[in-house]
Every structure is written in structure tokens, then in C-alpha cells.
Design a protein around this motif. Structure first.
Motif, PDB file in Angstrom:
ATOM      1  N   HIS A   1       0.802  -1.231   0.000  1.00 17.16           N
ATOM      2  CA  HIS A   1       0.000   0.000   0.000  1.00 17.16           C
ATOM      3  C   HIS A   1       0.831   1.276   0.000  1.00 17.16           C
ATOM      4  O   HIS A   1       0.293   2.368  -0.210  1.00 17.16           O
ATOM      5  CB  HIS A   1      -1.002  -0.005   1.169  1.00 17.16           C
ATOM      6  CG  HIS A   1      -2.345   0.513   0.772  1.00 17.16           C
ATOM      7  ND1 HIS A   1      -3.503   0.256   1.465  1.00 17.16           N
ATOM      8  CD2 HIS A   1      -2.721   1.308  -0.273  1.00 17.16           C
ATOM      9  CE1 HIS A   1      -4.523   0.853   0.859  1.00 17.16           C
ATOM     10  NE2 HIS A   1      -4.080   1.497  -0.189  1.00 17.16           N
TER      11      HIS A   1
ATOM     12  N   HIS B   1      -7.521  -1.113   7.521  1.00 16.80           N
ATOM     13  CA  HIS B   1      -6.700  -0.142   8.252  1.00 16.80           C
ATOM     14  C   HIS B   1      -6.926   1.272   7.722  1.00 16.80           C
ATOM     15  O   HIS B   1      -7.333   1.447   6.568  1.00 16.80           O
ATOM     16  CB  HIS B   1      -5.215  -0.483   8.083  1.00 16.80           C
ATOM     17  CG  HIS B   1      -4.878  -1.908   8.402  1.00 16.80           C
ATOM     18  ND1 HIS B   1      -4.845  -2.899   7.445  1.00 16.80           N
ATOM     19  CD2 HIS B   1      -4.571  -2.507   9.581  1.00 16.80           C
ATOM     20  CE1 HIS B   1      -4.529  -4.052   8.012  1.00 16.80           C
ATOM     21  NE2 HIS B   1      -4.357  -3.850   9.307  1.00 16.80           N
TER      22      HIS B   1
ATOM     23  N   ASP C   1      -4.369   3.560   7.548  1.00 18.37           N
ATOM     24  CA  ASP C   1      -3.149   3.989   6.847  1.00 18.37           C
ATOM     25  C   ASP C   1      -2.953   5.504   6.923  1.00 18.37           C
ATOM     26  O   ASP C   1      -2.581   6.167   5.956  1.00 18.37           O
ATOM     27  CB  ASP C   1      -3.163   3.499   5.385  1.00 18.37           C
ATOM     28  CG  ASP C   1      -3.136   1.981   5.289  1.00 18.37           C
ATOM     29  OD1 ASP C   1      -2.808   1.319   6.308  1.00 18.37           O
ATOM     30  OD2 ASP C   1      -3.458   1.442   4.218  1.00 18.37           O
TER      31      ASP C   1
ATOM     32  N   HIS D   1      -1.031   6.999   9.388  1.00 18.32           N
ATOM     33  CA  HIS D   1       0.168   7.360  10.152  1.00 18.32           C
ATOM     34  C   HIS D   1       1.037   8.335   9.382  1.00 18.32           C
ATOM     35  O   HIS D   1       0.824   8.582   8.177  1.00 18.32           O
ATOM     36  CB  HIS D   1       1.013   6.099  10.426  1.00 18.32           C
ATOM     37  CG  HIS D   1       0.605   5.363  11.665  1.00 18.32           C
ATOM     38  ND1 HIS D   1       0.704   5.903  12.917  1.00 18.32           N
ATOM     39  CD2 HIS D   1       0.109   4.106  11.833  1.00 18.32           C
ATOM     40  CE1 HIS D   1       0.290   5.011  13.818  1.00 18.32           C
ATOM     41  NE2 HIS D   1      -0.090   3.918  13.173  1.00 18.32           N
TER      42      HIS D   1
ATOM     43  N   SER E   1       5.186   0.613  13.954  1.00  9.56           N
ATOM     44  CA  SER E   1       5.814  -0.518  13.266  1.00  9.56           C
ATOM     45  C   SER E   1       6.950  -0.046  12.368  1.00  9.56           C
ATOM     46  O   SER E   1       7.833  -0.826  12.019  1.00  9.56           O
ATOM     47  CB  SER E   1       4.780  -1.242  12.401  1.00  9.56           C
ATOM     48  OG  SER E   1       4.294  -0.376  11.389  1.00  9.56           O
TER      49      SER E   1
ATOM     50  N   HIS F   1       3.710   1.415   4.579  1.00  9.24           N
ATOM     51  CA  HIS F   1       2.421   1.125   3.931  1.00  9.24           C
ATOM     52  C   HIS F   1       1.252   1.571   4.821  1.00  9.24           C
ATOM     53  O   HIS F   1       0.118   1.622   4.348  1.00  9.24           O
ATOM     54  CB  HIS F   1       2.283  -0.360   3.522  1.00  9.24           C
ATOM     55  CG  HIS F   1       2.086  -1.321   4.658  1.00  9.24           C
ATOM     56  ND1 HIS F   1       1.589  -2.595   4.477  1.00  9.24           N
ATOM     57  CD2 HIS F   1       2.325  -1.199   5.986  1.00  9.24           C
ATOM     58  CE1 HIS F   1       1.528  -3.212   5.654  1.00  9.24           C
ATOM     59  NE2 HIS F   1       1.969  -2.390   6.564  1.00  9.24           N
ATOM     60  N   GLY F   2       1.572   1.923   6.068  1.00 13.87           N
ATOM     61  CA  GLY F   2       0.552   2.445   6.986  1.00 13.87           C
ATOM     62  C   GLY F   2       0.441   3.958   6.951  1.00 13.87           C
ATOM     63  O   GLY F   2      -0.204   4.541   7.840  1.00 13.87           O
TER      64      GLY F   2
ATOM     65  N   ASP G   1      -4.818   2.090  14.815  1.00 14.20           N
ATOM     66  CA  ASP G   1      -3.913   2.334  15.935  1.00 14.20           C
ATOM     67  C   ASP G   1      -4.350   3.588  16.701  1.00 14.20           C
ATOM     68  O   ASP G   1      -5.003   4.471  16.136  1.00 14.20           O
ATOM     69  CB  ASP G   1      -2.475   2.511  15.430  1.00 14.20           C
ATOM     70  CG  ASP G   1      -1.934   1.236  14.785  1.00 14.20           C
ATOM     71  OD1 ASP G   1      -2.496   0.159  15.041  1.00 14.20           O
ATOM     72  OD2 ASP G   1      -0.958   1.335  14.012  1.00 14.20           O
TER      73      ASP G   1
ATOM     74  N   GLU H   1      -3.536   6.906  15.166  1.00 13.98           N
ATOM     75  CA  GLU H   1      -4.359   7.180  13.984  1.00 13.98           C
ATOM     76  C   GLU H   1      -5.759   7.592  14.400  1.00 13.98           C
ATOM     77  O   GLU H   1      -6.355   8.517  13.827  1.00 13.98           O
ATOM     78  CB  GLU H   1      -4.480   5.917  13.121  1.00 13.98           C
ATOM     79  CG  GLU H   1      -3.194   5.457  12.496  1.00 13.98           C
ATOM     80  CD  GLU H   1      -3.416   4.186  11.696  1.00 13.98           C
ATOM     81  OE1 GLU H   1      -3.344   4.251  10.461  1.00 13.98           O
ATOM     82  OE2 GLU H   1      -3.674   3.125  12.299  1.00 13.98           O
TER      83      GLU H   1
ATOM     84  N   ASP I   1      -7.304  -2.370  -0.864  1.00 14.58           N
ATOM     85  CA  ASP I   1      -6.342  -3.187  -0.122  1.00 14.58           C
ATOM     86  C   ASP I   1      -6.960  -4.587   0.025  1.00 14.58           C
ATOM     87  O   ASP I   1      -8.134  -4.711   0.400  1.00 14.58           O
ATOM     88  CB  ASP I   1      -6.127  -2.518   1.253  1.00 14.58           C
ATOM     89  CG  ASP I   1      -5.069  -3.184   2.117  1.00 14.58           C
ATOM     90  OD1 ASP I   1      -4.944  -4.431   2.082  1.00 14.58           O
ATOM     91  OD2 ASP I   1      -4.387  -2.467   2.866  1.00 14.58           O
TER      92      ASP I   1
ATOM     93  N   ASP J   1      -6.766  -6.622   2.252  1.00 11.85           N
ATOM     94  CA  ASP J   1      -7.275  -6.923   3.597  1.00 11.85           C
ATOM     95  C   ASP J   1      -8.612  -6.248   3.906  1.00 11.85           C
ATOM     96  O   ASP J   1      -9.178  -6.440   4.984  1.00 11.85           O
ATOM     97  CB  ASP J   1      -6.222  -6.666   4.687  1.00 11.85           C
ATOM     98  CG  ASP J   1      -5.865  -5.199   4.871  1.00 11.85           C
ATOM     99  OD1 ASP J   1      -6.735  -4.338   4.721  1.00 11.85           O
ATOM    100  OD2 ASP J   1      -4.681  -4.931   5.191  1.00 11.85           O
TER     101      ASP J   1
ATOM    102  N   THR K   1      -1.377  -8.796   6.335  1.00 13.56           N
ATOM    103  CA  THR K   1      -2.011  -8.125   7.478  1.00 13.56           C
ATOM    104  C   THR K   1      -3.498  -8.481   7.568  1.00 13.56           C
ATOM    105  O   THR K   1      -4.353  -7.600   7.641  1.00 13.56           O
ATOM    106  CB  THR K   1      -1.880  -6.589   7.343  1.00 13.56           C
ATOM    107  OG1 THR K   1      -2.289  -6.219   6.003  1.00 13.56           O
ATOM    108  CG2 THR K   1      -0.473  -6.114   7.569  1.00 13.56           C
TER     109      THR K   1
ATOM    110  N   GLU L   1      -1.443  -4.770  -1.840  1.00 11.54           N
ATOM    111  CA  GLU L   1      -1.181  -5.682  -0.713  1.00 11.54           C
ATOM    112  C   GLU L   1      -1.328  -7.161  -1.047  1.00 11.54           C
ATOM    113  O   GLU L   1      -1.201  -8.003  -0.155  1.00 11.54           O
ATOM    114  CB  GLU L   1      -2.030  -5.324   0.525  1.00 11.54           C
ATOM    115  CG  GLU L   1      -1.634  -3.998   1.181  1.00 11.54           C
ATOM    116  CD  GLU L   1      -0.301  -4.025   1.935  1.00 11.54           C
ATOM    117  OE1 GLU L   1       0.128  -5.123   2.331  1.00 11.54           O
ATOM    118  OE2 GLU L   1       0.310  -2.956   2.114  1.00 11.54           O
TER     119      GLU L   1
HETATM  120  N1  LIG Z   1      -1.593  -1.072   4.179  1.00  8.78           N
HETATM  121  C1  LIG Z   1      -1.627  -1.837   5.253  1.00  8.78           C
HETATM  122  N2  LIG Z   1      -1.848  -3.124   5.203  1.00  8.78           N
HETATM  123  N3  LIG Z   1      -1.421  -1.224   6.408  1.00  8.78           N
HETATM  124  C2  LIG Z   1      -1.376  -1.887   7.655  1.00  8.78           C
HETATM  125  C3  LIG Z   1      -0.906  -0.956   8.721  1.00  8.78           C
HETATM  126  C4  LIG Z   1      -0.933  -1.628  10.046  1.00  8.78           C
HETATM  127  C5  LIG Z   1      -0.551  -0.754  11.217  1.00  8.78           C
HETATM  128  N4  LIG Z   1      -1.516   0.299  11.415  1.00  8.78           N
HETATM  129  C6  LIG Z   1       0.839  -0.167  11.043  1.00  8.78           C
HETATM  130  O1  LIG Z   1       0.946   1.023  10.856  1.00  8.78           O
HETATM  131  O2  LIG Z   1       1.798  -0.883  11.050  1.00  8.78           O
END
Ligand SMILES: NC(=[NH2+])NCCC[C@H](N)C(=O)O
Ligand SMILES: [Mn+2]
Ligand SMILES: [Mn+2]
Length: 308
Positions: free
Chosen positions: A99, A128, A130, A132, A139, A143-144, A180, A183, A228, A230, A242, A273
Motif C-alpha cells: 500500500h 486499516h 493507513d 500514520h 511498526s 504502507h501504513g 492504531d 491514527e 487493499d 485486507d 495483514t 497488498e
Molecule cells: N496497508 C496496510 N496493510 N497497512 C497496515 C498498517 C498496520 C498498522 N496500522 C501499522 O501502521 O503498522
């Protein structure tokens, strides 16, 4: 149905998290027959093969957890450039890649939208948010962070300056079930429309989506969709690093795609993803291809009216 000029852009981005495998995504979509499927629907297809990241430069970040910063910056540069160009020539479909490719694809789509003086809207189909930044991620997985970047949050100084910011009120998220704390706090002060799975359980998936599509329509907006893997329930889409239980069902996902097709608003698409290394005999890749077909007009039959 109006044929679209689809531009397939392979983006084997694998720098957005530590677990490898998304680099095989573009080939899995090819193997699953994406191009043939869209041709059968009557669309014109141009295949650009796989693109590469821009030459790497030194980059650093205060947060020492951040993983593969230079590589992700390189991808953001090359993807933003190809996205802006492809948006002017047709309907780009990014075959990911993880992502983090959306830092570039959405930035490029936003640049294109600004150049034709239209607002860009973004639909984020994901477990998620995403949202951040390189400074808030625990982490270190970039990708987040794509929604943080394209909406102009602080902390992306090492990245290419955004040509055009996507206003948070133009972003709709569907399918959330893993957010999270950092977020969630940032989300409160944003205007993003975030629909978690509980919301979808209670109200259905069509209602929030239709409300969003009406807004895109009224603003005469362009619409970028970021799908995504997921977003989908792991029972139907295991090939993602994920997975989160309780995702969109087969029918919910197809309904989203069918409504998007009917809206005639979607102007660019990310498929992200997919980790073919984790797939079961290609079933996730096949499902992603089927969903793309629904977005591009495949339907069960041509209903004379839709009023029953
Ligand atoms: N594009 C994704 N699958 N993102 C997952 C992010 C998971 C978690 N919030 C992180 O920042 O690590
Ligand atoms: Mn995501
Ligand atoms: Mn996700």
C-alpha cells in the motif's frame, strides 16, 4: 457500456513493510488474466509492464523504526509521475505492490486533478486507516502512511513535496477494523468519513458508499479507489500479510464494485497488498481480478430497470 482506455501499470513495491512478497503481485494479476478479462468486457488495454523506483537518495527520519525510507521515497517519485501522466491518457490501474505505492499513485492523481481544475476524492477500501506519518508509526511500516501523506500531514519532509493536497473531507474509508491509537486520535480532528465494520454491519455497505458517491457527483469530482486486499475477509482473500478477521464478504465487495461502476465516477484504481506467496492456488488474485471486472462493468445480467 462505454469502453475505457485502461492503462495497466505494474508496481512491484515491497518496501512498505518487512514481510516480502508483494513484489510478485503484478505477475499474479497477469497470471490471473486481468488484461484478458477487461478486454472481454470491451475495454481497451494498454500494458506498461512494471515501472521502477526513481534512483535512491540518502534519506533519514527521527523515528528509527522507519523501514526502507529511501526506497519508498523512490517509489513515491516514480509512481506520482506515472500516475499524473496516465490520468491524462486513460484509466490507470496500479497492480501492486504494497500500500505504500499509494503515496505516489494518489499524489499523482491529485496533481492531475488540480491541473484540470477538478477536486479529487479518494475511496479507501481497507481494514486499516493507513493514516500514520513517519513520526507516528509504531511498526515503521510506511504502507501504513499513504493517507497521512496525501492529506498533507506533517512528518513527510523527506518525501517529494505534494503537488496538491487531498482535503480530508474528500476521503471516505470503508471496512475499518484495525486502527492504531495515534491514527484514531488524528482521525478525530480530520473530516474523513471513516466507516468501520460495525457501521457496515448495522447500516449495510451501500448506504455510506452511495452518500459518498453523491458528494463526488455534486462536486463533479474525480475519484481514486484504493483497494487493499485486507478489506476482504481473510476466508475469501488469504493472500495478504495483514489479515484481520471480520472483513467484507464476497457479496459486499462485489456490491461496492458494482455501485462504483454505476456511478461512472472512478478515474483511477490501486490494487494493493496482494502477497502471492501467501495465496492458496491463486484464489485471492482471481478474486481481485473478478472485483476489478465488476468495477469495470461486469454484471449478472442487464436489468431493464433497477426499481424493484
Ligand atoms: N496497508 C496496510 N496493510 N497497512 C497496515 C498498517 C498496520 C498498522 N496500522 C501499522 O501502521 O503498522
Ligand atoms: Mn492499506
Ligand atoms: Mn490494510
Amino acid at each position: 457500456m462505454t469502453p475505457r482506455n485502461c492503462i495497466l501499470i505494474g508496481a512491484p513495491v515491497d518496501s512498505g513493510k518487512r514481510r516480502r512478497g508483494c513484489q510478485m503481485g503484478p505477475d499474479a494479476y497477469r497470471t490471473a488474466g486481468l488484461s484478458e478479462t477487461l478486454k472481454e468486457l470491451g475495454h481497451n488495454i494498454r500494458e506498461l509492464g512494471n515501472i521502477q523506483h526513481a534512483p535512491l537518495r540518502e534519506a533519514s527520519c527521527e523515528n528509527e523504526m522507519v523501514y526502507a525510507l529511501s526506497e519508498t521515497i523512490g517509489w513515491t517519485e516514480s509512481l506520482a509521475e506515472s500516475a499524473a501522466k496516465a490520468c491524462g491518457e486513460g484509466f490507470p490501474i496500479f497492480l501492486g505492490g504494497d500500500h505504500s505505492l499509494s503515496l505516489g499513485s494518489v499524489a499523482g492523481a491529485a496533481a492531475y486533478a488540480a491541473s484540470v481544475d477538478r477536486p479529487l476524492f479518494v475511496l479507501w477500501l481497507d481494514a486499516h486507516t493507513d493514516y500514520h506519518t513517519p513520526l507516528t508509526t509504531g511498526s515503521g511500516h510506511l504502507h501504513g502512511t499513504p493517507l497521512g501523506y496525501v492529506t498533507g500531514r506533517e512528518g513527510f519532509e523527506a518525501f517529494p513535496p505534494l503537488p496538491a493536497v487531498v482535503p480530508t473531507e474528500n476521503v471516505c474509508l470503508l471496512g475499518l477494523r484495525s486502527v492504531d491509537a495515534a491514527e484514531s486520535a488524528a482521525l478525530q480532528t480530520s473530516e474523513m468519513q471513516a466507516h468501520d465494520m460495525r457501521d457496515i454491519d448495522e447500516n449495510g455497505i451501500a448506504r455510506p458508499l452511495k452518500a459518498f458517491l453523491d458528494r463526488v457527483e455534486n462536486a463533479n469530482g474525480l475519484l481514486h479507489v484504493s483497494l487493499d486486499v485486507d478489506f476482504l475477509d481473510p476466508s475469501i482473500a488469504p493472500a495478504v500479510g495483514t489479515t484481520v478477521p471480520g472483513g467484507a464478504t464476497y457479496r459486499e465487495a462485489h456490491l461496492v464494485m458494482e455501485l462504483l461502476h454505476d456511478s461512472e465516477r472512478v478515474t483511477s484504481l490501486d490494487l494493493v497488498e496482494l502477497n502471492p506467496f501467501l495465496d492458496e492456488r491463486g484464489r485471492t488474485a482471481n478474486l481481485m481480478v473478478e472485483l476489478t471486472a465488476s468495477l469495470l462493468g461486469r454484471r449478472v445480467f442487464d436489468r431493464p430497470t433497477r426499481s424493484y
